[in-house]
Write a protein that holds these residues in place. Sequence first.
Motif, short mmCIF file in Angstrom:
data_model
loop_
_atom_site.label_atom_id
_atom_site.label_comp_id
_atom_site.label_asym_id
_atom_site.label_seq_id
_atom_site.Cartn_x
_atom_site.Cartn_y
_atom_site.Cartn_z
N VAL A 21 0.84 -1.21 0.00
CA VAL A 21 0.00 0.00 0.00
C VAL A 21 0.87 1.25 0.00
O VAL A 21 0.62 2.21 -0.75
N PHE A 22 1.89 1.26 0.83
CA PHE A 22 2.78 2.42 0.96
C PHE A 22 3.40 2.79 -0.39
O PHE A 22 3.28 3.93 -0.86
N PHE A 23 4.06 1.83 -1.02
CA PHE A 23 4.82 2.14 -2.23
C PHE A 23 3.92 2.37 -3.45
O PHE A 23 4.22 3.22 -4.29
N LEU A 24 2.81 1.65 -3.55
CA LEU A 24 1.94 1.85 -4.70
C LEU A 24 1.22 3.20 -4.63
O LEU A 24 1.08 3.89 -5.65
N LEU A 25 0.80 3.60 -3.44
CA LEU A 25 0.17 4.91 -3.31
C LEU A 25 1.19 6.03 -3.54
O LEU A 25 0.88 7.05 -4.18
N CYS A 26 2.41 5.84 -3.04
CA CYS A 26 3.46 6.83 -3.30
C CYS A 26 3.76 6.91 -4.80
O CYS A 26 3.96 8.00 -5.36
N LEU A 27 3.77 5.75 -5.45
CA LEU A 27 4.05 5.71 -6.89
C LEU A 27 2.97 6.44 -7.68
O LEU A 27 3.25 7.07 -8.70
N SER A 28 1.74 6.40 -7.18
CA SER A 28 0.65 7.09 -7.89
C SER A 28 0.79 8.61 -7.84
O SER A 28 0.14 9.33 -8.60
N ILE A 29 1.66 9.10 -6.94
CA ILE A 29 1.87 10.54 -6.78
C ILE A 29 2.88 11.08 -7.78
O ILE A 29 2.88 12.27 -8.09
N VAL A 30 3.75 10.22 -8.31
CA VAL A 30 4.85 10.68 -9.18
C VAL A 30 4.35 11.54 -10.35
O VAL A 30 4.91 12.61 -10.62
N PRO A 31 3.29 11.14 -11.10
CA PRO A 31 2.83 11.99 -12.21
C PRO A 31 2.38 13.38 -11.77
O PRO A 31 2.43 14.32 -12.57
N ASN A 32 1.95 13.52 -10.52
CA ASN A 32 1.52 14.84 -10.04
C ASN A 32 2.69 15.82 -10.00
O ASN A 32 2.53 16.99 -10.33
N GLY A 33 3.86 15.35 -9.56
CA GLY A 33 5.03 16.22 -9.56
C GLY A 33 5.46 16.59 -10.97
O GLY A 33 5.90 17.71 -11.23
N PHE A 34 5.29 15.64 -11.88
CA PHE A 34 5.67 15.87 -13.29
C PHE A 34 4.69 16.81 -13.97
O PHE A 34 5.08 17.81 -14.59
#
Length: 543
Positions: A21-34
């Motif tokens: 849960v931790f890493f997949l939810l964090c991974l979903s945030i990456v496009p927001n920074g981009f």
Amino acid sequence: MNDYEDATAFLGEWGRFQQQVFFLLCLSIVPNGFMGMSIVFVADTPPHRCLIPANVNLTAAWRNSSIPLEEESHSDALVPSKCARYKLEDVLSFSDRGLLPGVDVNLSNVPTESCLDGWEYDQSMYISTIISEWDLVCDDRWKNPLTSSLYFCGVLTGSFVSGQFSDRYGRKIVLFVTMAVQTVFTFIQVFSPSWTMFCAVFFVVGFGLISNYVAAFVLGTEILGPRVRTVFSTAGVTLFFGAGYMLLPLFAYFIRDWRMLLLGQTLAGFLYVPLWWYIPESPRWLLSQGRVEEAEAIVRDAAKMNKIEPPPVIFSPLLILMLNNYRHRNTVTIAYFALSLNTANLHGNAYFNCFLSAVVEMPAYALSWVLFRWCSRRLSLSSTLFMGGLFLLFIQLIPANLIYLAITLEMMGKFAVTTAFSIVYAYTAELYPTVVRNTAVGTCSMASRIGSIIAPYFIYLRSYSISLPYILMGSITALSGLLSLLLPESYGMPLPDTISHMQNFPGHPDSVQFEQNSLNFVMKGEHRSIHTMYILGATFIDI
């Protein structure tokens, strides 16, 4: 520890389920920074001057002297005008008669005219931006900051609406629906035939971006245990957001056309579809909706993944009854976004400056975790805001020739404000109960969009005074730091599930009676939510 966390304590804090849960939810945030900062390159203004049509028969001397010189707004240097040229009819006459500019003709006496044939843009930095494609310069330069402001209007709308939807329909469904909205509308944006359509679609992209960010943030906060929750809500999501931000200048350096850059963002968005089958719904939210079987199924799957035997009864009837009883009682931004959007105006290479602005965020996010783990929430937020304001105020005292010292102070201000930005989201999630948490975070985030809508115009003030944006940002940020001392403390407290679990607002009693629409309605504890939202909203606006 409250009843929900007591009931799920047997899962442990860092098993395979929590790691996933931790890493997949964090991974979903990456496009927001981009995607969130791509406007820095998509809407950057290349050097430009009035176009002299190639078919106009001018001598080389007159073609090179057809643009008048003018002083730059922030220096005494003479540069070619960006919005005027010598009257082409007169210049053509002088050229045909064999007269030389500055020798036979005094250029100060030659009348000027606007860029009637459009502009030519320097392509050493970009192949194309929306500014060069639709000529958003000179009389239309006001459209540039408006582009970002309309995007943040979409973010404002998404902050509020998505919170309502998430508290009603679930965190997971809103997360993935808004990720799809963000990706599909970014793809549509690639084919925008005009600035008007670009802005209209950009509004929807902003709506989707903030909605999936808030949903992912709240979902992780509710699923993860106390210690891991602290890491997730401070360093976790923010470091992955920062990683996406750092990737932006790298991709923009190799993809210099704005349409292709947005297309690359779109393709990355489709990679997140498989996450639907690996990210669960929030058991806390399911319980608050009376969907006990689904909540227990998720917790039992988590126990199986962690190789732990669950108890026969996970959620006691008392806990379920308590949550169901509450089922129906459902400034940081100016400084952060203005400093981020200002990277293209700093001295030096725009790509490196954007990368530097992103790199500064990484230690800031790490510091926010340290502060959140061991320090008072109020003091952490107040001190980082106040220091950030002071750094920005000091910039105006730096002599004009000490450019790199001014940039250093700006990055230190960005560091402090970014730390506060990370803290305030996690702080908000701790203050509000499960039954209204997504709405509360979304509402405070909506307040912050007022700041982000205004932020592009802070940069626009540079055309009048370079110091003015820093004076305003510094003053507001420092004042917001003092204001945040009025918030309740949540350090060491359990995550509240109901409104009665909320921390008391300083100086207010535990309950208050309201008269509304001539009805006597006693709302115990809800005034704490209202007052807390006022102060947090004001703080969000500044950050």
